[in-house]
Design a protein around this motif. Structure first.
Motif, PDB file in Angstrom:
ATOM      1  N   ARG A 335       0.832  -1.216   0.000  1.00 56.13           N
ATOM      2  CA  ARG A 335       0.000   0.000   0.000  1.00 56.13           C
ATOM      3  C   ARG A 335       0.868   1.269   0.000  1.00 56.13           C
ATOM      4  N   GLU A 361      -4.825   4.698   8.949  1.00 53.73           N
ATOM      5  CA  GLU A 361      -6.053   3.920   8.699  1.00 53.73           C
ATOM      6  C   GLU A 361      -5.816   2.895   7.592  1.00 53.73           C
ATOM      7  N   LYS A 362      -5.164   3.368   6.540  1.00 55.08           N
ATOM      8  CA  LYS A 362      -4.831   2.498   5.414  1.00 55.08           C
ATOM      9  C   LYS A 362      -3.962   1.334   5.917  1.00 55.08           C
TER      10      LYS A 362
END
Ligand code: ASP
Ligand code: MG
Length: 547
Positions: A335, A361-362
């Motif tokens: 990510r 959060e990711k």
């Protein structure tokens, strides 16, 4: 030969440019001067582009403002002379090109990468034209011709070998003063305009210095150099006169934005010294960054990250489960989330990683997805996120060799009641990092700074409420004893707050006790209990005593 780089604020005003001109023209040897865009221009260029892509005609105001900035600069520097005419023609060609790019983005409602880079490149292309005209005898060399990048998995990286060759070629016969736009480059394959990333002008300068084996690299900016701590938080921080590349790297990664970190790489193996200097204060000697430093000291400086989070992955027992760390980092990497601090207990029941607030959060979703089956079967716990934290990093040349640094750190923090949530000593051992609550950052930096840089005295910060017969007498006694206590007990009493039933006076620099009554009448503000309490807590001072 030497390479100098002047940043956005240095070239962003007539005052700055006058100083740049003096510094450049007083050189005794050939010099290459790399310049940034005028301060704030790159930001405006990008914000204009993003407005245009959202169909917001505000992009036209950004455009007008950029035109005005450059027109005004040319008027102030050149008046109506022939130099103005000469440079103005070239400036307008670029501004017209910018206009078409903006209109294109507005029509399409997207910013293709290539167009975004073309727009971002305008700041340096414009500033370098004007500066080359300003400096007597200067010749402009366009980085688009010799700083070359390549695309690797969607990232723009420097094509070092090709760039080195092309830089040598470009400057083979250069003597006198050369002006070079920083930040901008072109793709080695397509020839499209690219950039070296925000803040990349430092990198341009370092690349050129390394390719040409320059005698030195000078980074001219708007601060006096690397400081022992963020001067906005620690008032008595001071300039670090000498620092190694490794330490500078640690400080840059931990929020001291004096230089763009990648700029340290090219000059490092060549052992080219890098000087950080202040355009607005050129007589200060600044900081020199070298491969190794001659000074022996334990701690060079403190750095901090103001807002970060910890993500902790744990299991009742991870002992022997192979590959947890690798999967955790794999999930984060996929990510594009970067980790700047890692701690793991040796019993292997948990691993915590430090992540910036915007990515947390990711990160949590990525990690919980990766371990979904273990979490659902109860072998592992869902990841835990702790927010509103800060990291304080102590950076020094040989922390592994020097005893007692960690002890001193723990003591300093515990004495003022600050809990440590995680702690990591980098394997480079140039850095010991402590994670603490964000609300304690100010206090922590000040107390750690005091304990490493000004440990001559122990300090107490006093708040005295009531200045009648008893309180008034106490203040008199403190005033009378202060010198003696400093001399004989190494104890420094600072009265930082005084109040009576109607007025309060708070000053974290200390209140002069010979004039406090006058100051109370002039500067005192009306007081109530809650306001006084919040005022005291808000000052966030270590070793506070309320009388
Ligand atoms: N102008 C570019 C930026 O603002 C590059 C630099 O100033 O170093 O990011
Ligand atoms: Mg800059």
């Amino acid at each position: 030969m030497k390479v100098l780089k002047f940043g956005g604020t240095s070239v962003g005003s007539v005052e700055g440019l006058t100083s740049v001109k003096n510094i450049a023209e007083s050189a005794q040897e050939a010099e290459i001067i790399v310049v940034s865009a005028f301060s704030g221009v790159t930001e405006s260029l990008l914000r204009g582009a993003s407005a245009a892509s959202e169909g917001d005609i505000a992009f036209r105001s950004f455009y007008d403002e950029i035109c005005r900035r450059h027109e005004e600069m040319m008027s102030s520097l050149f008046g109506e002379s022939s130099r103005r005419e000469r440079v103005s023609g070239q400036v307008h060609l670029l501004l017209d090109e910018l206009k078409s790019l903006y209109e294109g983005v507005y029509a399409l409602r997207v910013i293709p990468k290539k167009t975004g880079d073309q727009i971002a490149s305008m700041g340096e292309r414009l500033s370098s034209l004007i500066i080359a005209e300003l400096i007597e005898g200067a010749v402009r060399h366009d980085s688009l011709n010799f700083i070359k990048t390549i695309e690797v998995s969607g990232r723009t990286l420097l094509n070092s070998s090709l760039t080195e060759k092309m830089v040598r070629n470009e400057f083979a016969d250069a003597n006198g003063i050369s002006i070079v736009p920083g930040f901008i480059a072109t793709d080695s394959v397509t020839g499209d305009i690219t950039t070296l990333g925000r803040g990349g002008s430092d990198y341009t300068a370092s690349i050129i210095a390394a390719a040409l084996d320059a005698g030195s690299l000078e980074i001219w900016t708007d601060v006096d150099g690397f400081m022992t701590a963020d001067p906005r938080i620690v008032k008595d921080s001071c300039i670090i006169d000498e620092i190694s590349f490794a330490e500078a790297m640690e400080l840059c990664h931990f929020g001291a934005k004096v230089i763009y970190a990648p700029a340290l790489y090219p000059v490092l193996p060549k052992e080219i010294p890098m000087y950080i200097k202040n355009t607005f204060n050129p007589s200060v000697s600044g900081t020199v960054v070298r491969r190794t430093t001659r000074k022996s000291k334990t701690v060079t400086g403190l750095a901090s990250i103001g807002n970060m989070c910890l993500l902790t992955l744990s299991a009742p027992s991870m002992v022997g489960i192979v590959g947890v760390d690798s999967r955790l980092f794999g999930a984060l990497k996929s990510r594009n989330i970067s980790v700047f601090l890692v701690t793991q207990s040796s019993s292997e029941t948990g691993i915590s990683v430090g992540i910036t607030a915007d990515a947390i959060e990711k990160a949590r979703v990525a990690v919980d997805e990766e371990f979904a089956s273990e979490i659902s079967s109860g072998v592992m716990n869902p990841s835990i996120v702790e927010k509103d934290l800060s990291t304080v990093a102590v950076v020094g040349p040989e922390l592994k060799m020097s005893k007692g640094v960690a002890a001193k750190l723990f003591t300093a923090l515990s004495e003022c009641g600050i809990g440590i949530l995680a702690c990591a000593q980098g394997s480079s051992e140039h850095n010991i990092s402590m994670v603490i609550g964000k609300e304690n950052l100010h206090k922590a930096l000040n107390v750690i700074h005091k304990s490493f840089f000004h440990s001559e005295y122990r300090e107490l910060n006093l708040f005295v409420c009531g200045i009648g017969t008893v309180g008034g007498r106490l203040l008199e006694q403190i005033s009378g004893q202060r010198e003696v206590l400093m001399k004989e007990k190494s104890l420094k009493l600072n009265v930082v707050g005084i109040s009576n039933s109607t007025l309060k006076l708070l000053d974290s620099d200390g209140i002069d006790l010979s004039t406090y009554r006058e100051r109370m009448t002039q500067e005192g503000v009306s007081v109530d209990t809650a306001g006084l309490r919040d005022g005291i807590i808000g000052m966030s001072l270590p070793n506070g005593i309320f009388v």
